[in-house]
Design an enzyme around this catalytic site. Structure first.
Site, PDB file in Angstrom:
ATOM      1  N   HIS A  82     -12.387 -32.560   9.965  1.00  0.00           N
ATOM      2  CA  HIS A  82     -13.366 -31.480   9.880  1.00  0.00           C
ATOM      3  C   HIS A  82     -14.579 -31.899   9.053  1.00  0.00           C
ATOM      4  O   HIS A  82     -15.722 -31.617   9.427  1.00  0.00           O
ATOM      5  CB  HIS A  82     -12.721 -30.233   9.278  1.00  0.00           C
ATOM      6  CG  HIS A  82     -11.951 -30.495   8.012  1.00  0.00           C
ATOM      7  ND1 HIS A  82     -10.947 -31.438   7.924  1.00  0.00           N
ATOM      8  CD2 HIS A  82     -12.032 -29.949   6.771  1.00  0.00           C
ATOM      9  CE1 HIS A  82     -10.452 -31.454   6.700  1.00  0.00           C
ATOM     10  NE2 HIS A  82     -11.103 -30.565   5.977  1.00  0.00           N
TER      11      HIS A  82
ATOM     12  N   ASP B 190     -18.798 -19.536  -9.792  1.00  0.00           N
ATOM     13  CA  ASP B 190     -17.804 -18.676  -9.158  1.00  0.00           C
ATOM     14  C   ASP B 190     -18.062 -18.647  -7.655  1.00  0.00           C
ATOM     15  O   ASP B 190     -19.182 -18.373  -7.208  1.00  0.00           O
ATOM     16  CB  ASP B 190     -17.892 -17.256  -9.716  1.00  0.00           C
ATOM     17  CG  ASP B 190     -17.464 -17.174 -11.175  1.00  0.00           C
ATOM     18  OD1 ASP B 190     -16.621 -17.996 -11.583  1.00  0.00           O
ATOM     19  OD2 ASP B 190     -17.985 -16.302 -11.898  1.00  0.00           O
TER      20      ASP B 190
ATOM     21  N   LYS C 102      -8.906 -41.197   9.570  1.00  0.00           N
ATOM     22  CA  LYS C 102      -9.090 -39.757   9.384  1.00  0.00           C
ATOM     23  C   LYS C 102     -10.523 -39.342   9.669  1.00  0.00           C
ATOM     24  O   LYS C 102     -10.775 -38.339  10.341  1.00  0.00           O
ATOM     25  CB  LYS C 102      -8.688 -39.362   7.960  1.00  0.00           C
ATOM     26  CG  LYS C 102      -8.864 -37.869   7.670  1.00  0.00           C
ATOM     27  CD  LYS C 102      -8.524 -37.559   6.228  1.00  0.00           C
ATOM     28  CE  LYS C 102      -8.884 -36.126   5.880  1.00  0.00           C
ATOM     29  NZ  LYS C 102      -8.660 -35.810   4.461  1.00  0.00           N
TER      30      LYS C 102
ATOM     31  N   ASP D  24     -17.446 -26.739   1.303  1.00  0.00           N
ATOM     32  CA  ASP D  24     -16.369 -25.779   1.103  1.00  0.00           C
ATOM     33  C   ASP D  24     -15.481 -25.875   2.324  1.00  0.00           C
ATOM     34  O   ASP D  24     -15.969 -25.810   3.458  1.00  0.00           O
ATOM     35  CB  ASP D  24     -16.880 -24.351   0.915  1.00  0.00           C
ATOM     36  CG  ASP D  24     -15.781 -23.468   0.330  1.00  0.00           C
ATOM     37  OD1 ASP D  24     -15.359 -23.740  -0.809  1.00  0.00           O
ATOM     38  OD2 ASP D  24     -15.338 -22.518   1.005  1.00  0.00           O
TER      39      ASP D  24
END
Length: 214
Positions: free
Chosen positions: A198, A48, A186, A77
């Site tokens: 990123h 989670d 990219k 993330d």
């Protein structure tokens, strides 16, 4: 992060079940001679993501995978931060796509909200992608970095390369969306540069402290 950095070698787990993210991570790791196996290939569960920041969620995923597999684990993330939407979807970028990972629906939702706020001109459609990377070892040691790329959102989406929100994100200084770029363009890795996306920018930072090129 410890003041004493640790190098990655041998076998590592890529702590993701996202096929697009997995492919990008494997491509980024390829020059460094590490054997990358995915969390899915090891039948690891998905923890989670209860963190309130990208970095916290990257750490949760890396630590859980390292503990379960007893191998170093590499987690990302990431998400898109839309300025006119007060930073949404942010850390909830994947959740906006729902259980079916329908990013076309997620992009449509962003566009609808932008239109509702009158954000029609490029100056009102600013956004940035964030990538937080974490490497965790079974003994609890972690290394973590974060990077971003700024741009604007276009509509309709353009291109079918990449994944997620790539087709609506136009990086600053470019005339093609991430969805219209090859993976090499990219990432912007040598010989083209030191990172455009990123994730590539964060990876360059991580490689400097954790990886030795072959």
């Amino acid at each position: 992060m410890s003041s004493s950095h640790r190098k990655l070698s041998g076998r590592i787990v890529i702590a993701t079940h996202n096929p697009g993210k997995l492919a990008e991570m494997r491509e980024l790791l390829a020059p460094y001679g590490v054997e990358a196996v995915s969390a899915g290939e090891l039948s690891l569960g998905e923890p989670d993501e209860t963190g309130e920041t990208f970095q916290a969620n990257a750490r949760i995923k890396a630590v859980a995978a390292a503990d379960a597999a007893q191998l170093p684990a590499f987690a990302d993330d990431s998400g898109i931060v839309v300025h006119a939407l007060d930073g949404a979807p942010g850390i909830y970028s994947a959740r906006w796509a729902g259980p079916d990972k329908d990013f076309t629906a997620a992009m449509t939702r962003i566009e609808r909200l932008l239109q509702e706020r009158g954000a029609t001109g490029p100056d009102k459609r600013g956004a940035h992608f964030v990538s937080a990377l974490c490497v965790a070892w079974p003994d609890g040691h972690v290394e973590e970095v974060e990077a971003r790329v700024d741009g604007t959102l276009v509509w309709p989406p353009r291109g079918s390369a990449g994944f997620g929100y790539d087709p609506m994100f136009l990086p600053e200084g470019h005339d093609r969306t991430f969805g219209e770029m090859t993976s090499l363009e990219k990432h912007g890795l040598p010989p083209l540069g030191l990172g455009l996306s990123h994730r590539a920018r964060a990876f360059v930072k991580l490689a400097e402290i954790c990886l030795d090129q072959r």
